[in-house]
Design a protein around this motif. Structure first.
Motif, PDB file in Angstrom:
ATOM      1  N   LYS A  65      55.691  -3.174  27.527  1.00  0.00           N
ATOM      2  CA  LYS A  65      56.574  -3.816  26.623  1.00  0.00           C
ATOM      3  C   LYS A  65      57.613  -4.298  27.059  1.00  0.00           C
ATOM      4  O   LYS A  65      58.118  -5.369  26.459  1.00  0.00           O
ATOM      5  CB  LYS A  65      56.917  -2.670  25.510  1.00  0.00           C
ATOM      6  CG  LYS A  65      55.491  -2.197  24.571  1.00  0.00           C
ATOM      7  CD  LYS A  65      55.969  -1.205  23.560  1.00  0.00           C
ATOM      8  CE  LYS A  65      56.296   0.048  24.008  1.00  0.00           C
ATOM      9  NZ  LYS A  65      54.939   0.834  24.580  1.00  0.00           N
ATOM     10  N   SER A  66      58.325  -3.575  28.004  1.00  0.00           N
ATOM     11  CA  SER A  66      59.776  -4.317  28.491  1.00  0.00           C
ATOM     12  C   SER A  66      59.661  -5.802  29.006  1.00  0.00           C
ATOM     13  O   SER A  66      60.601  -6.313  28.725  1.00  0.00           O
ATOM     14  CB  SER A  66      60.039  -3.284  29.733  1.00  0.00           C
ATOM     15  OG  SER A  66      59.837  -2.189  29.714  1.00  0.00           O
ATOM     16  N   GLN A 102      65.633   1.337  33.301  1.00  0.00           N
ATOM     17  CA  GLN A 102      65.368  -0.120  32.974  1.00  0.00           C
ATOM     18  C   GLN A 102      66.202  -0.747  33.788  1.00  0.00           C
ATOM     19  O   GLN A 102      65.719  -1.829  34.400  1.00  0.00           O
ATOM     20  CB  GLN A 102      65.372  -0.218  31.583  1.00  0.00           C
ATOM     21  CG  GLN A 102      64.345   0.524  30.812  1.00  0.00           C
ATOM     22  CD  GLN A 102      63.348  -0.214  30.512  1.00  0.00           C
ATOM     23  OE1 GLN A 102      63.062  -1.370  30.342  1.00  0.00           O
ATOM     24  NE2 GLN A 102      62.027   0.441  30.262  1.00  0.00           N
ATOM     25  N   ASP A 126      64.198  -1.626  21.296  1.00  0.00           N
ATOM     26  CA  ASP A 126      63.217  -0.929  21.932  1.00  0.00           C
ATOM     27  C   ASP A 126      62.975   0.479  21.241  1.00  0.00           C
ATOM     28  O   ASP A 126      63.988   0.945  20.578  1.00  0.00           O
ATOM     29  CB  ASP A 126      63.490  -0.702  23.347  1.00  0.00           C
ATOM     30  CG  ASP A 126      62.354  -0.217  24.451  1.00  0.00           C
ATOM     31  OD1 ASP A 126      60.943  -0.544  23.741  1.00  0.00           O
ATOM     32  OD2 ASP A 126      62.434  -0.171  25.595  1.00  0.00           O
ATOM     33  N   GLU A 127      61.840   1.224  21.446  1.00  0.00           N
ATOM     34  CA  GLU A 127      61.616   2.524  20.712  1.00  0.00           C
ATOM     35  C   GLU A 127      62.014   2.211  19.399  1.00  0.00           C
ATOM     36  O   GLU A 127      62.606   3.166  18.646  1.00  0.00           O
ATOM     37  CB  GLU A 127      62.352   3.481  21.437  1.00  0.00           C
ATOM     38  CG  GLU A 127      62.153   3.627  22.811  1.00  0.00           C
ATOM     39  CD  GLU A 127      61.023   3.945  23.341  1.00  0.00           C
ATOM     40  OE1 GLU A 127      60.026   4.473  22.601  1.00  0.00           O
ATOM     41  OE2 GLU A 127      60.519   3.698  24.544  1.00  0.00           O
ATOM     42  N   ARG A 166      51.203   5.724  33.510  1.00  0.00           N
ATOM     43  CA  ARG A 166      51.641   4.505  33.029  1.00  0.00           C
ATOM     44  C   ARG A 166      51.625   3.204  33.625  1.00  0.00           C
ATOM     45  O   ARG A 166      51.680   2.069  33.378  1.00  0.00           O
ATOM     46  CB  ARG A 166      53.468   4.768  32.797  1.00  0.00           C
ATOM     47  CG  ARG A 166      53.507   5.679  31.722  1.00  0.00           C
ATOM     48  CD  ARG A 166      55.008   5.760  31.730  1.00  0.00           C
ATOM     49  NE  ARG A 166      55.850   4.618  31.036  1.00  0.00           N
ATOM     50  CZ  ARG A 166      56.426   4.774  29.895  1.00  0.00           C
ATOM     51  NH1 ARG A 166      56.359   5.638  29.200  1.00  0.00           N
ATOM     52  NH2 ARG A 166      56.941   3.552  29.565  1.00  0.00           N
TER      53      ARG A 166
HETATM   54 MG    MG Z   1      59.155   1.161  27.006  1.00  0.00          MG
END
Ligand code: MG
Ligand code: ADP
Ligand code: ZN
Length: 647
Positions: free
Chosen positions: A58-59, A86, A151-152, A335
């Protein structure tokens, strides 16, 4: 001020620019499913909402447009550790980014804000609490904010597991900007309620919504009903030495016990739970993230904000209280997209622990009694579905996907049920005995009493309840207890019996119970073929069935490649120490595996490895090339089995 990312003006809004950035900074050749749609939507100036499972990438969906839009993108993120991670990754890739949160001293904060004003950072991570502060607002009002990426995003919803009231400030903040920026939102948790909340609360305007399936095909799912759970887990670690993994336990006490025993047995493990001091937790967590200790034993307090990409297994020493929690925890494996394993070691006792959590759970919240009762009821139902996951002999992946409202294929070939040979067994006799026993004892007893009655046990309880006088006493004396229990589980799964979930676990009849007693009816159960399933740990079983595996589950590396992998991994650790970043931020396991397979000798070849971009090549490329060349020189016969490569 010069920026390290060099994007020509003409590239702005140029859709082709995204490929260049993907390759140059992130080192990848292709976008994954959905990423491109989301990126294009943002670049068209549309609000955008991405619902993708953990590890889906997603980033990149907001980072890449951020670099193409020209102004500043603010990323709202709930946790300091997430932001650090990040921003660390972006800096490693050669992109200027910063975070603004309470981990900075006032001096550092103002310095960062000053740089931000000068336009040094195309991407700024900010904690939601900061948004409405005077200094931040002042900066935002005098800068060009092109996008706010949330995000989230499930943190805005009270339905979600991680509601954060500070997320509600986002809209106030946006309302104060001179121009409304593009708003994008991303989450991995998305029941219908949460999705609707996100769109409503963030006031997304006609957003592009992209949902990719919940399936994580690189994850293997397994359920093990082991008599000796500790032994089973120990066996697993034995056969997965050096791999990074998480062992989740239900309680702090369990964490301490398991961790201590593993240490005594010579394994390198650390632990994490809310009962430890802040200092200890921080240290243990970092030992794990920086690969100083491969395995961490933890309660569910561990994980949110852990983006470690090379977790190769998540073992559950005990069953979580619902599938949402299980999938979230298990989902921390793999991941990086490489194969990883998620195994649940189940014991009947777990249900009782979970029930205890449920009964106690809502007490501290400010809810009226009725709401609490509704929530408890819902939680009991969820626990039941979780329990059935442990009983089912159908595809486990399918079971999970169906829980989230998707349709699977009934056979994934990568879960313990799909990989076990089952045979159909007629268990009608045992099933009838169970139902008759529940009936004759007038639905008053728990599972243990019923099972003990059938096998004719002489326990004190049986005598005191006078079940030794029951007509069913000893009816299944020849059947092993575990088989009687499995039939009981099966009857529950099929709705022929039910077990109360109010903490007493009383076995009750259902509307369908009588069907089983009818003339001519049959109860057929799928059971694992006995010869194929030694009563050993999962580790043993896999060793026999799958043969030798590479360092990263699933990928078959030759022995020599594996040696090389270990060398590359050591080099990565060394570099990570020099740079004070977690090793997976230098290169992911996946990237190292690709290096082992390609064995690049030149810059060009190295750049074709997935995850090696220009910037990282400049920083470390030669050291890794050197390591590979050194390895080739040591084992010259490698040249013989070299793949064809364009010169
Ligand atoms: Mg993420
Ligand atoms: P999410 O936030 O969706 O859980 P991340 O953004 O943290 O996932 O990405 C997970 C991993 O996938 C990272 O290691 C990232 O570098 C990698 N990744 C993302 N996009 C791609 C891609 N197009 N090709 C290869 N790897 C990718
Ligand atoms: Zn399956």
């Amino acid at each position: 001020m010069s920026r390290t990312y060099v994007i020509r003006k003409e590239d702005r809004m140029n859709r082709e620019g995204k490929y260049e950035i993907l390759k140059r900074y992130f080192g990848y050749d292709t976008f994954r499913e959905a990423q491109e749609v989301l990126i294009d939507s943002i670049l068209e100036g549309k609000d955008t909402f991405g619902i993708m499972p953990t590890g889906a990438g997603k980033s990149l969906c907001y980072q890449i447009p951020a670099l193409l839009m020209g102004g500043i993108t603010l990323v709202i993120s709930p946790l300091i550790s997430l932001m650090k991670d990040q921003v660390g990754s972006l800096n490693q890739a050669g992109i200027h980014a910063a975070y603004l949160n309470s981990s900075l001293t006032p001096g550092q904060y103002h310095k960062a804000l000053e740089f931000a004003r000068q336009g040094r950072y195309p991407i700024i991570y900010v904690a939601p609490e900061r948004l409405l502060t005077e200094s931040f607002l002042d900066f935002a009002l005098h800068s060009q904010i092109d996008m706010v990426a949330v995000d989230e995003a499930h943190c805005v919803s009270q339905w979600g597991q991680d509601f954060r009231p500070s997320y509600l400030k986002i809209m106030d903040f946006i309302g104060q900007l001179r121009e409304r920026p593009v708003i994008s939102a991303f989450t991995a948790t998305a029941t219908k309620e949460v999705r609707e909340d996100i769109v409503d609360i963030l006031q997304l305007r006609d957003p592009t919504v992209v949902t990719t399936g919940f399936d994580r095909s690189n994850l293997y799912f397994g359920v093990v009903k082991a008599k000796d759970r500790y032994g089973a887990i120990k066996d697993y670690l034995e056969t997965h030495k050096g791999d990074s993994g998480i062992i989740y336990c239900l309680t702090r006490k369990q964490v301490d016990e398991v961790c201590e025993r593993l240490l005594k047995d010579g394994f390198a493990v650390t632990r994490y739970h809310a009962g430890l001091s802040d200092e200890e937790r921080k240290r243990d967590q970092e030992d794990f993230i920086y690969d100083r200790v491969p395995v961490i034993v933890a309660t569910n307090a561990f994980g949110m904000g852990i983006d470690k990409s090379n977790v190769r297994f998540v073992l559950h020493y005990g069953m979580p209280k619902n599938i949402e929690a299980y999938y979230q925890e298990a989902g921390r494996a793999g991941r990086d997209g490489e194969a990883a394993e998620c195994i649940l070691y189940y014991s009947g006792q777990d249900v009782i622990t979970d029930q205890f959590f449920i009964e106690r759970g809502q007490a501290e919240q400010e809810l009226d009694e009725l709401t609490r009762a509704i929530i408890r009821e819902r939680d009991r139902e969820r626990l039941k579905r979780m329990t059935f996951y442990c009983f089912t002999s159908d595809c486990l992946r399918d079971y999970i996907l169906r829980y989230f409202g998707e349709y699977g294929s009934n056979y994934c070939g990568n879960c313990s049920n799909c990989l076990t040979q089952f045979e159909e067994v007629d268990v009608t006799e045992t099933a009838r005995a169970l139902i008759r026993c529940v009936e004759s004892s007038r639905q008053r007893y728990g599972t243990t009493v019923i099972v003990d009655t059938l096998r004719g046990a002489k326990t004190a309880k049986i005598k005191s309840y006078r079940m030794d006088e029951d007509p069913c006493y000893g009816a299944c004396a020849k059947t092993p207890v575990y088989k009687i229990r499995r039939v009981l589980d099966h009857l529950q799964l099929k709705g022929y019996l039910q077990v109360t979930d109010d903490g007493y676990a009383i076995v009750k009849l259902t509307e369908s119970s009588r069907e089983v007693l009818e003339e001519g009816s049959q109860v057929i159960m799928k059971a694992a073929k006995e010869t194929e399933r030694p009563e050993k740990g999962e580790g043993e079983k896999k060793k026999e069935s799958k043969g030798k595996k590479g360092p990263v589950g699933g990928v078959e590396l030759t022995e020599k490649e594996e040696t090389l992998f270990q060398k590359l991994r050591a080099l990565r650790t060394q570099i990570a120490r020099e740079e004070s970043v977690p090793p997976y931020i230098v290169f992911s396991d996946k990237t190292l595996v690709h290096m082992c397979m390609l064995k690049p000798r030149t810059r060009q070849e190295m750049l074709s490895v997935s995850g090696v971009g220009d910037h990282k090549y400049e920083k470390y490329g030669e050291r890794f090339l050197g390591c590979i060349a050194g390895d080739l020189a040591e084992a010259p016969d490698r040249a013989i089995d070299q793949r064809d490569r364009p010169e």
